[in-house]
Write a protein that holds these residues in place. Structure first.
Motif, PDB file in Angstrom:
ATOM      1  N   ASP A 106      -9.123 -23.979   7.650  1.00 25.91           N
ATOM      2  CA  ASP A 106      -7.701 -23.133   7.729  1.00 25.91           C
ATOM      3  C   ASP A 106      -7.803 -21.694   8.207  1.00 25.91           C
ATOM      4  O   ASP A 106      -8.090 -20.842   7.499  1.00 25.91           O
ATOM      5  N   ASN A 107      -7.538 -21.647   9.337  1.00 25.55           N
ATOM      6  CA  ASN A 107      -7.545 -20.108   9.832  1.00 25.55           C
ATOM      7  C   ASN A 107      -6.450 -19.244   9.557  1.00 25.55           C
ATOM      8  O   ASN A 107      -6.493 -17.979   9.677  1.00 25.55           O
ATOM      9  N   SER A 108      -5.277 -19.658   8.741  1.00 23.46           N
ATOM     10  CA  SER A 108      -4.301 -18.855   8.413  1.00 23.46           C
ATOM     11  C   SER A 108      -4.855 -18.212   7.245  1.00 23.46           C
ATOM     12  O   SER A 108      -4.122 -17.389   6.837  1.00 23.46           O
ATOM     13  N   VAL A 109      -5.793 -18.426   6.288  1.00 26.16           N
ATOM     14  CA  VAL A 109      -6.466 -17.727   5.300  1.00 26.16           C
ATOM     15  C   VAL A 109      -6.585 -16.389   5.978  1.00 26.16           C
ATOM     16  O   VAL A 109      -6.525 -15.264   5.242  1.00 26.16           O
ATOM     17  N   ILE A 110      -7.354 -16.222   7.025  1.00 21.13           N
ATOM     18  CA  ILE A 110      -7.575 -14.872   7.371  1.00 21.13           C
ATOM     19  C   ILE A 110      -6.590 -14.371   8.151  1.00 21.13           C
ATOM     20  O   ILE A 110      -6.240 -14.722   9.459  1.00 21.13           O
ATOM     21  N   SER A 111      -5.700 -13.496   7.805  1.00 17.12           N
ATOM     22  CA  SER A 111      -4.668 -12.947   8.289  1.00 17.12           C
ATOM     23  C   SER A 111      -4.363 -11.144   8.097  1.00 17.12           C
ATOM     24  O   SER A 111      -5.025 -11.034   7.149  1.00 17.12           O
ATOM     25  N   THR A 112      -3.699 -10.818   8.803  1.00 19.43           N
ATOM     26  CA  THR A 112      -3.332  -9.264   8.805  1.00 19.43           C
ATOM     27  C   THR A 112      -2.434  -9.242   7.542  1.00 19.43           C
ATOM     28  O   THR A 112      -1.135  -9.905   7.394  1.00 19.43           O
ATOM     29  N   PRO A 113      -2.802  -8.563   6.577  1.00 17.99           N
ATOM     30  CA  PRO A 113      -1.852  -8.286   5.277  1.00 17.99           C
ATOM     31  C   PRO A 113      -0.471  -7.516   5.841  1.00 17.99           C
ATOM     32  O   PRO A 113      -0.432  -6.638   6.820  1.00 17.99           O
ATOM     33  N   LYS A 114       0.543  -7.928   5.107  1.00 16.83           N
ATOM     34  CA  LYS A 114       1.820  -7.443   5.591  1.00 16.83           C
ATOM     35  C   LYS A 114       1.877  -6.117   4.736  1.00 16.83           C
ATOM     36  O   LYS A 114       1.738  -5.941   3.497  1.00 16.83           O
ATOM     37  N   PRO A 115       2.801  -5.085   5.209  1.00 12.12           N
ATOM     38  CA  PRO A 115       2.830  -3.919   4.620  1.00 12.12           C
ATOM     39  C   PRO A 115       3.809  -4.146   3.334  1.00 12.12           C
ATOM     40  O   PRO A 115       4.593  -5.057   3.182  1.00 12.12           O
ATOM     41  N   LEU A 116       3.595  -3.169   2.457  1.00  9.82           N
ATOM     42  CA  LEU A 116       4.301  -3.108   1.128  1.00  9.82           C
ATOM     43  C   LEU A 116       5.614  -2.484   1.439  1.00  9.82           C
ATOM     44  O   LEU A 116       5.869  -1.699   2.043  1.00  9.82           O
ATOM     45  N   ARG A 117       6.728  -3.350   0.771  1.00  5.40           N
ATOM     46  CA  ARG A 117       8.115  -2.614   0.500  1.00  5.40           C
ATOM     47  C   ARG A 117       8.251  -1.681  -0.322  1.00  5.40           C
ATOM     48  O   ARG A 117       7.185  -1.460  -1.258  1.00  5.40           O
ATOM     49  N   ASP A 118       8.977  -0.816  -0.132  1.00  6.96           N
ATOM     50  CA  ASP A 118       9.225   0.560  -1.220  1.00  6.96           C
ATOM     51  C   ASP A 118       9.288   0.301  -2.579  1.00  6.96           C
ATOM     52  O   ASP A 118       8.759   0.947  -3.396  1.00  6.96           O
ATOM     53  N   GLU A 119       9.743  -0.985  -2.888  1.00  4.54           N
ATOM     54  CA  GLU A 119       9.967  -1.387  -4.190  1.00  4.54           C
ATOM     55  C   GLU A 119       8.687  -2.005  -4.861  1.00  4.54           C
ATOM     56  O   GLU A 119       8.465  -1.799  -6.017  1.00  4.54           O
ATOM     57  N   GLN A 120       7.783  -2.039  -3.860  1.00  9.22           N
ATOM     58  CA  GLN A 120       6.381  -2.603  -4.455  1.00  9.22           C
ATOM     59  C   GLN A 120       5.327  -1.486  -4.659  1.00  9.22           C
ATOM     60  O   GLN A 120       4.407  -1.447  -5.424  1.00  9.22           O
ATOM     61  N   ILE A 121       5.839  -0.224  -4.366  1.00  9.82           N
ATOM     62  CA  ILE A 121       5.041   0.777  -4.419  1.00  9.82           C
ATOM     63  C   ILE A 121       5.122   1.427  -5.722  1.00  9.82           C
ATOM     64  O   ILE A 121       6.311   1.837  -5.962  1.00  9.82           O
ATOM     65  N   VAL A 122       4.210   1.815  -6.541  1.00  7.10           N
ATOM     66  CA  VAL A 122       4.292   2.394  -7.897  1.00  7.10           C
ATOM     67  C   VAL A 122       3.735   4.022  -7.779  1.00  7.10           C
ATOM     68  O   VAL A 122       2.546   4.088  -7.349  1.00  7.10           O
ATOM     69  N   ASP A 123       4.593   4.746  -8.380  1.00  4.55           N
ATOM     70  CA  ASP A 123       4.029   6.143  -8.348  1.00  4.55           C
ATOM     71  C   ASP A 123       3.455   6.271  -9.459  1.00  4.55           C
ATOM     72  O   ASP A 123       3.808   5.993 -10.824  1.00  4.55           O
ATOM     73  N   PRO A 124       2.017   6.601  -9.418  1.00  8.23           N
ATOM     74  CA  PRO A 124       1.073   6.505 -10.829  1.00  8.23           C
ATOM     75  C   PRO A 124       1.492   7.748 -11.682  1.00  8.23           C
ATOM     76  O   PRO A 124       1.177   7.675 -12.911  1.00  8.23           O
ATOM     77  N   LEU A 125       2.455   8.495 -11.169  1.00  6.23           N
ATOM     78  CA  LEU A 125       2.667   9.723 -12.398  1.00  6.23           C
ATOM     79  C   LEU A 125       3.904   9.063 -12.900  1.00  6.23           C
ATOM     80  O   LEU A 125       4.334   9.675 -14.148  1.00  6.23           O
ATOM     81  N   ILE A 126       4.593   8.157 -12.584  1.00  8.74           N
ATOM     82  CA  ILE A 126       5.856   7.701 -13.180  1.00  8.74           C
ATOM     83  C   ILE A 126       5.637   6.231 -13.622  1.00  8.74           C
ATOM     84  O   ILE A 126       5.888   5.078 -13.028  1.00  8.74           O
ATOM     85  N   LEU A 127       4.912   6.068 -14.741  1.00 14.73           N
ATOM     86  CA  LEU A 127       4.731   4.717 -15.285  1.00 14.73           C
ATOM     87  C   LEU A 127       5.902   4.042 -15.780  1.00 14.73           C
ATOM     88  O   LEU A 127       6.582   4.776 -16.486  1.00 14.73           O
ATOM     89  N   PRO A 128       6.047   2.772 -15.841  1.00 11.42           N
ATOM     90  CA  PRO A 128       7.095   2.096 -16.874  1.00 11.42           C
ATOM     91  C   PRO A 128       6.532   2.268 -18.195  1.00 11.42           C
ATOM     92  O   PRO A 128       5.592   2.407 -18.546  1.00 11.42           O
TER      93      PRO A 128
END
Length: 145
Positions: A106-128
């Motif tokens: 299964d060569n599909s396992v080796i793929s280029t990672p997709k970039p993160l969307r803005d809502e997936q990025i967490v600011d470490p200084l503003i924690l939930p």
């Protein structure tokens, strides 16, 4: 390839007849290296109480004790051959694991990672935050009441 013998420990009888600090066992190790590869063998060799010339403990050398080991059953040539073989087997493995020929790869396992969307990025200084109060130890919470 570099082969190095060392004595790691000596077991000593405090007194043996009129002698003091008599070596009765030596723990030895044979190390080998070549580039990033290494091999080792280790063991112990026991000795009979000395019957002739006696070297006081503070005057012993590693070479002298290794000589006793070789004279009392430690096969230097065979052990060095074993260490050499360990290294050669790492360089050219005698057995390898191949993929099963009937299982498709299964060569599909080796793929280029997709970039993160803005809502997936967490600011470490503003924690939930949580509505659950902290525990006494500050490590766990009890949400069941």
């Amino acid at each position: 390839m570099t082969i190095n013998w060392i004595i790691e420990r000596l077991l000593v009888k405090p007194t043996e007849g009129t002698l003091t600090d008599v070596v009765i066992t030596a723990d030895w190790r044979c190390n080998g290296t070549q580039d990033q590869y290494s091999g080792t063998c280790y063991g112990s060799c026991s000795f009979q109480p000395p019957s002739g010339e006696f070297t006081p403990y503070p005057d012993l050398t590693q070479e002298q004790v290794l000589g006793w080991c070789y004279a009392n059953g430690v096969d230097k040539t065979a052990i060095e051959a074993n260490v050499t073989q360990q290294i050669n087997d790492q360089i050219n493995p005698p057995v390898v694991t191949l993929p099963l020929p009937w299982v498709p790869v299964d060569n599909s396992v080796i793929s280029t990672p997709k970039p993160l969307r803005d809502e997936q990025i967490v600011d470490p200084l503003i924690l939930p935050t949580s509505d659950v109060p902290p525990s006494v130890d500050g490590m766990s919470t009890n949400i069941l009441g």
